[in-house]
Each structure stands twice: as C-alpha cells, then as structure tokens.
Design a protein around this motif. Structure first.
Motif, PDB file in Angstrom:
ATOM      1  N   GLU A   1     -27.267  11.485  71.951  1.00  0.00           N
ATOM      2  CA  GLU A   1     -26.293  12.251  71.170  1.00  0.00           C
ATOM      3  C   GLU A   1     -25.255  11.363  70.487  1.00  0.00           C
ATOM      4  OE1 GLU A   1     -24.708  15.703  73.174  1.00  0.00           O
ATOM      5  OE2 GLU A   1     -26.407  15.737  74.557  1.00  0.00           O
TER       6      GLU A   1
ATOM      7  N   ASN B   1     -12.174  17.481  68.262  1.00  0.00           N
ATOM      8  CA  ASN B   1     -12.793  18.659  68.857  1.00  0.00           C
ATOM      9  C   ASN B   1     -11.933  19.909  68.821  1.00  0.00           C
ATOM     10  OD1 ASN B   1     -14.939  17.006  69.420  1.00  0.00           O
ATOM     11  ND2 ASN B   1     -15.034  17.499  71.599  1.00  0.00           N
TER      12      ASN B   1
ATOM     13  N   SER C   1     -16.046  21.111  60.055  1.00  0.00           N
ATOM     14  CA  SER C   1     -17.427  20.883  60.489  1.00  0.00           C
ATOM     15  C   SER C   1     -17.491  19.865  61.621  1.00  0.00           C
ATOM     16  CB  SER C   1     -18.277  20.416  59.309  1.00  0.00           C
ATOM     17  OG  SER C   1     -18.417  21.447  58.353  1.00  0.00           O
ATOM     18  N   ALA C   2     -16.717  18.781  61.505  1.00  0.00           N
ATOM     19  CA  ALA C   2     -16.692  17.778  62.576  1.00  0.00           C
ATOM     20  C   ALA C   2     -16.220  18.399  63.879  1.00  0.00           C
ATOM     21  CB  ALA C   2     -15.779  16.617  62.178  1.00  0.00           C
TER      22      ALA C   2
ATOM     23  N   LYS D   1     -16.529  21.567  64.787  1.00  0.00           N
ATOM     24  CA  LYS D   1     -17.560  22.468  65.308  1.00  0.00           C
ATOM     25  C   LYS D   1     -18.705  21.682  65.947  1.00  0.00           C
ATOM     26  CE  LYS D   1     -16.628  26.252  62.075  1.00  0.00           C
ATOM     27  NZ  LYS D   1     -17.137  27.000  60.891  1.00  0.00           N
ATOM     28  N   GLU D   2     -19.075  20.557  65.352  1.00  0.00           N
ATOM     29  CA  GLU D   2     -20.166  19.745  65.901  1.00  0.00           C
ATOM     30  C   GLU D   2     -19.766  19.090  67.219  1.00  0.00           C
ATOM     31  OE1 GLU D   2     -21.531  16.901  63.057  1.00  0.00           O
ATOM     32  OE2 GLU D   2     -21.929  18.443  61.533  1.00  0.00           O
ATOM     33  N   LYS D   3     -18.483  18.784  67.374  1.00  0.00           N
ATOM     34  CA  LYS D   3     -17.920  18.079  68.526  1.00  0.00           C
ATOM     35  C   LYS D   3     -18.325  16.597  68.518  1.00  0.00           C
ATOM     36  CE  LYS D   3     -16.326  22.002  70.020  1.00  0.00           C
ATOM     37  NZ  LYS D   3     -14.894  22.360  69.759  1.00  0.00           N
TER      38      LYS D   3
ATOM     39  N   ARG E   1     -21.218  11.423  66.719  1.00  0.00           N
ATOM     40  CA  ARG E   1     -22.626  11.780  66.667  1.00  0.00           C
ATOM     41  C   ARG E   1     -23.238  11.194  65.388  1.00  0.00           C
ATOM     42  NH1 ARG E   1     -24.038  15.913  70.175  1.00  0.00           N
ATOM     43  NH2 ARG E   1     -22.263  16.856  71.283  1.00  0.00           N
TER      44      ARG E   1
ATOM     45  N   GLN F   1     -21.808  11.584  61.552  1.00  0.00           N
ATOM     46  CA  GLN F   1     -20.395  11.974  61.481  1.00  0.00           C
ATOM     47  C   GLN F   1     -19.529  10.917  60.807  1.00  0.00           C
ATOM     48  OE1 GLN F   1     -19.113  13.185  65.439  1.00  0.00           O
ATOM     49  NE2 GLN F   1     -19.904  15.244  65.151  1.00  0.00           N
TER      50      GLN F   1
ATOM     51  N   TYR G   1     -17.820  12.485  57.534  1.00  0.00           N
ATOM     52  CA  TYR G   1     -16.534  13.111  57.825  1.00  0.00           C
ATOM     53  C   TYR G   1     -15.309  12.194  57.855  1.00  0.00           C
ATOM     54  CZ  TYR G   1     -19.709  16.815  59.409  1.00  0.00           C
ATOM     55  OH  TYR G   1     -20.693  17.761  59.487  1.00  0.00           O
TER      56      TYR G   1
END
Length: 424
Positions: free
Chosen positions: A165, A251, A268-269, A271-273, A370, A373, A377
């Motif tokens: 991940e 987060n 978005s970043a 939400k993805e964590k 991840r 990212q 981002y």
C-alpha cells in the motif's frame, strides 16, 4: 491558525515576529499534535514523533536556536530477524550487510527520480514510477529468500504500513534526503532524539511566541471569501481573520466544514488516506538485558522492536506494527505474544502507547504516501486557496512525515503570509 502542532506553532512564532496578531486553535488539551512526550512506564516516552538528525536542516536549526540536548538509545549488541519461519541472530553489522545488496539495488536510481529532495516534483517523468508500490519494486529484484525477508522487514519498519500500500516514491524521497545513502537514511530516521523529549521543543517554541494560543478549542467551520474568513469553534465562538492557516493532517483535512469547499485534490487525498496505518508500542521488560533490535514482517502484529532505555533492573523497548487493527498498544498479553516470535525469555511487565489511527485529530501515524499520491496531490496540498494557507509535515518537500517537515512548512507558510500582510 487551525492546529497547535509543530507546524502551527512555528508559523505562529514567525508571524508574530513580523508584528502580526495570531490566534492558534488547538482541539486537544495539549500542544504538539503528533509529537507528544508523556511520563509512562517510569520514563518520559514519545507517544508519536521522536527522531531527528543533523541532516534534517530545519529541525536542527531549532535544536541550535534553543540549545536543546540530543541523545540516543543504547547501541544494539544483538540482532534478531526472520528468514521465513526461522529466527536468525547476529549483530547489527551482519544484518546491515545482509540487506545492503537489496537496498543498493532498490534505491539505485534515487537521484535520477528525485535529484533535489527540496523539489520532489522536479523530474517531469516521476509519474512513471509513482504508480508502483514498494512491494512491487522489491519483488522485481528477485532476491534470495533470506535477503528478501530481511529487506522487507526493514522497510515495513520505515513505512509503518503494508508495503503493498506504500508508494515506492516514499522510499525514494527519504533516501534522496540523504543524497542517496540508505545507511544515512536509516540512521537519520531512527536513532537520535531530544534529551528533554519533544516536549522541550514544543515548550521552547511556545515561550518564544506571543500568539493567543487556545487549547481544547476545536474549529468546526470555516467560511472564507476573498477578503477574509470566519472560523467558528465547536463552542460557537466566531473568530474573524484576514488569513487562516490549516495544519490538519492529510487524513482529516476533509472532515472540516469549509465553505467554499477545498479543492478536489486535497479532498481526494483525504478520502484515499495515507498508507501509514500502524502502531507504536512502549514495552517495559524485566532487566537487566543486553540491548537488541528485531525485525519480523508485515504479517506479524509487531514488525520491529528494539531497546530504547536501559535501567538497573528493567529496560524499555519501542516496537512498531504495520497495522494498528492487529494489536492494541495497551494489550499486555497480545504484546507478550508478539515478542515471542523472536524471544521467549523476555518478561514483559507493562505496555503503553497511543492509537493514532483511532485519534480523531490525526487518523494516521507519520506520512507515507500511497502510489500516485505524490504526483497527483502534493502540489495542490501545498497551494493556498484564497485566504486559506496550508502547513504541516504531510505537505513538506524534504522530510515529509518528520518533525523537520513540520518546521519546513511552518517557515514557508509564514514567509508567504508575511509578504502579503501588513501588521495591524
């Protein structure tokens, strides 16, 4: 200022020196954010961020500025690691020699992809490798089993996350910060700490600012226009400001009610964590013992353990696991069982820690991105939105995820604001 961690406190200090009036809102009942020195197990222990180094320029400048002492844990006399299901033993040097070929091969192109860690997005083709996980790049090396397992274990310790991940570029960023030397990267990220704890740094910065600092004061809503913003606290207080600095981790930044909303990339970043989702455990064992370190794998509840303090009749270990859902830092029996993967002889007396994943004001440990990212981002995460500005270790260039990164972003944000605002 939303957030009284290191980034927020540095920003407040610097803006105050420019004659600007600053209000800091911190939701917790303490300052420091993800750095937190607490007295437990008979010692002052770091619940969060801990280590620093002279190759981390921003934090080392603060060490020099405030005359803070730096120390380290005892040097390990023995090493334990897994080769499949087999526990192997040796010295620190023998373990480092074992992982060296894999480390060299994995990181050979570090300076090709990130030639300047202070400008991590400079390479126009970086997206070509940003889509890979570290696990994928490690698997490509086709290492002998013993070397593979040892390298995997070392990286699980760094990432505090399952390697499938975590982005390969996260490993490149750390190593680029030490000019491509994995040995120096390893030392810079895990050896030296403040003699007085991170508390000493927080207290020094606070004493050096005249900001209006309000703890136990959660910001619940921000309404902003081109002319300023109104911050509403959970208690209903409304604070008018010309500019607002948000220092919330990746987060949770999307959890704050912001109108108009933040840009799509920031949301978005969130939400993805981040990939980091691990646990840090402090363990007091009966002594005396010889100092040691140990590595297992991401599949084990604790993937890294080592001696951090030695006493006459006890010792305190620090341990990390890649998945906080697998073990509680306060579960004595679970920690005892986790240590038995290496050693049956340790008499565990007490355990403690803080579940950062369950902490509503963090929901992450240190930043490990991840895949994708970084290139998708980071630029947007750093970019101001009207009167809103952003700081925090998650958005740093050089040592993202470290205390150094928090200071870097605080200094940068204060400089940006200082050029736009005249004192009142």
């Amino acid at each position: 200022m939303i957030g009284g961690g290191i980034a927020g406190l540095i920003t407040a200090r610097e803006l105050g020196r420019q004659g600007l009036r600053v209000v800091v809102l911190e939701a917790r009942d303490r300052l420091g954010g993800r750095v937190w020195t607490d007295h437990r197990l008979g010692r002052d222990l770091e619940m969060g961020g801990t280590w620093l180094h002279w190759v981390q320029p921003h934090v080392w400048a603060e060490v020099t500025r405030y005359g803070l002492g730096v120390t380290r844990g005892p040097r390990p006399e023995k090493a334990y690691w897994l080769a499949g299901a087999e526990v192997r033993t040796g010295t620190l040097e023998s373990f480092m020699n074992l992982i060296d070929p894999g480390m060299q091969a994995l990181l050979a192109d570090t300076m090709r992809w990130i030639p300047r860690p202070d400008d991590p997005l400079a390479e126009p083709d970086l997206a070509a490798v940003d889509g890979f996980s570290l696990q994928e790049k490690l698997d490509e090396l086709d290492l002998p089993p013993a070397e593979y397992h040892a390298n995997e274990a070392a990286w699980v310790g760094h990432f505090n996350a399952p390697l499938g991940e975590g982005a390969f570029t996260s490993a490149l960023r750390w190593t680029a910060a030490t000019a491509g030397s994995w040995h120096l990267m390893h030392e810079a990220s895990a050896v030296f700490r403040l003699t007085g704890g991170t508390r000493s740094l927080v207290e020094a910065i606070v004493a050096d600012t005249d900001a209006d600092i309000r703890t136990s004061t959660e910001a619940s809503r921000i309404e902003h226009t081109a002319d300023g913003a109104v911050v509403t606290t959970a208690g209903g207080t409304r604070i008018h400001a010309r500019r607002v600095v948000l220092t919330l981790p990746q987060n949770i930044i999307g959890d704050l009610d912001v109108s108009p909303p933040l840009c799509a990339e920031k949301l978005s970043a969130g939400k993805e964590k981040a990939a980091s989702q691990g646990v840090k455990v402090w363990i007091r064992v009966r002594g005396p013992i010889a100092p040691f370190f140990a590595y297992s794998s991401a599949a084990h509840p604790l993937s890294v353990a080592r001696t951090e303090y030695l006493g006459d009749d006890d010792a305190v270990l620090v341990a990390f696991g890649a998945d906080a859902s697998k073990i509680s830092p306060n579960d004595l029996d679970a920690v005892r069982a986790a240590l038995r993967v290496w050693r049956e002889d340790l008499d565990v007396l007490e355990v403690t820690g803080h579940d950062w994943m369950a902490d509503r004001y963090s929901q992450e440990t240190w930043l490990m991105q991840r895949p994708h990212q970084l290139t998708r981002y980071l630029a947007a995460q750093q970019r101001p939105e009207g009167v809103l500005h952003f700081a925090g270790s998650d958005y740093a260039n050089v040592w993202a995820g470290f205390i150094d990164g928090a200071i870097e972003t605080g200094l940068r944000t204060a400089r940006e604001l200082g050029t736009r605002l005249a004192p009142r």
